[in-house]
Design a protein around this motif. Structure first.
Motif, short mmCIF file in Angstrom:
data_model
loop_
_atom_site.label_atom_id
_atom_site.label_comp_id
_atom_site.label_asym_id
_atom_site.label_seq_id
_atom_site.Cartn_x
_atom_site.Cartn_y
_atom_site.Cartn_z
N PHE A 55 50.66 25.38 40.45
CA PHE A 55 50.69 26.77 40.02
C PHE A 55 49.36 27.23 39.44
O PHE A 55 49.31 28.02 38.50
CB PHE A 55 51.83 27.00 39.01
CG PHE A 55 53.14 26.45 39.48
CD1 PHE A 55 53.82 27.04 40.53
CD2 PHE A 55 53.68 25.32 38.90
CE1 PHE A 55 55.03 26.54 40.98
CE2 PHE A 55 54.90 24.80 39.33
CZ PHE A 55 55.56 25.41 40.38
N GLY A 56 48.27 26.69 39.97
CA GLY A 56 46.93 27.13 39.56
C GLY A 56 46.41 26.53 38.28
O GLY A 56 45.39 27.00 37.77
N THR A 57 47.09 25.52 37.74
CA THR A 57 46.62 24.91 36.50
C THR A 57 46.96 23.43 36.48
O THR A 57 47.54 22.90 37.42
CB THR A 57 47.20 25.64 35.27
OG1 THR A 57 46.46 25.24 34.12
CG2 THR A 57 48.67 25.39 35.09
N VAL A 58 46.59 22.75 35.39
CA VAL A 58 46.93 21.34 35.22
C VAL A 58 48.31 21.27 34.57
O VAL A 58 48.59 21.96 33.58
CB VAL A 58 45.89 20.62 34.34
CG1 VAL A 58 46.29 19.17 34.09
CG2 VAL A 58 44.51 20.69 34.99
N THR A 59 49.16 20.43 35.14
CA THR A 59 50.52 20.28 34.62
C THR A 59 50.85 18.79 34.47
O THR A 59 50.20 17.93 35.06
CB THR A 59 51.57 20.91 35.56
OG1 THR A 59 51.58 20.18 36.79
CG2 THR A 59 51.27 22.38 35.83
N TRP A 60 51.89 18.55 33.67
CA TRP A 60 52.44 17.21 33.47
C TRP A 60 53.95 17.30 33.57
O TRP A 60 54.52 18.39 33.39
CB TRP A 60 52.08 16.66 32.09
CG TRP A 60 50.64 16.35 31.88
CD1 TRP A 60 50.03 15.14 32.09
CD2 TRP A 60 49.61 17.22 31.41
NE1 TRP A 60 48.70 15.22 31.78
CE2 TRP A 60 48.42 16.49 31.36
CE3 TRP A 60 49.58 18.57 31.04
CZ2 TRP A 60 47.22 17.05 30.94
CZ3 TRP A 60 48.39 19.13 30.62
CH2 TRP A 60 47.22 18.36 30.58
N PRO A 61 54.62 16.18 33.81
CA PRO A 61 56.09 16.19 33.81
C PRO A 61 56.62 16.72 32.47
O PRO A 61 55.97 16.58 31.44
CB PRO A 61 56.45 14.71 34.00
CG PRO A 61 55.26 14.12 34.69
CD PRO A 61 54.07 14.86 34.14
#
Length: 78
Positions: A55-61
């Motif tokens: 979604f255009g960014t850094v993510t984590w669980p």
């Protein structure tokens, strides 16, 4: 306009190496956020290592993410 993140590489000491579509590379230090709200969970090295682009960014669980504007504006050019 902030460029899109193309790749993220987890670095030692809770840092993220961000590669942008415009060929910029920037280093973001997550440590200032590790004592704030939901980001406390990122102190767990195994979770931090699961950083991904979505979604255009850094993510984590666990629905953790950092706003793309924050990542860009508070990172250091490399």
């Amino acid at each position: 306009m902030i460029p899109e993140i193309a790749a993220v590489r987890v670095q030692p000491d809770y840092r993220l190496l961000l590669e942008y579509e415009n060929a910029e590379t920037r280093l973001f230090d997550v440590t200032p956020y590790l004592d704030r709200g939901v980001f406390v969970r990122l102190k767990e090295p195994k979770l931090f290592a699961q950083a991904r682009i979505a979604f255009g960014t850094v993510t984590w669980p666990g629905e953790l993410d950092i706003a793309p504007e924050t990542l860009y504006l508070r990172s250091q050019p490399q």
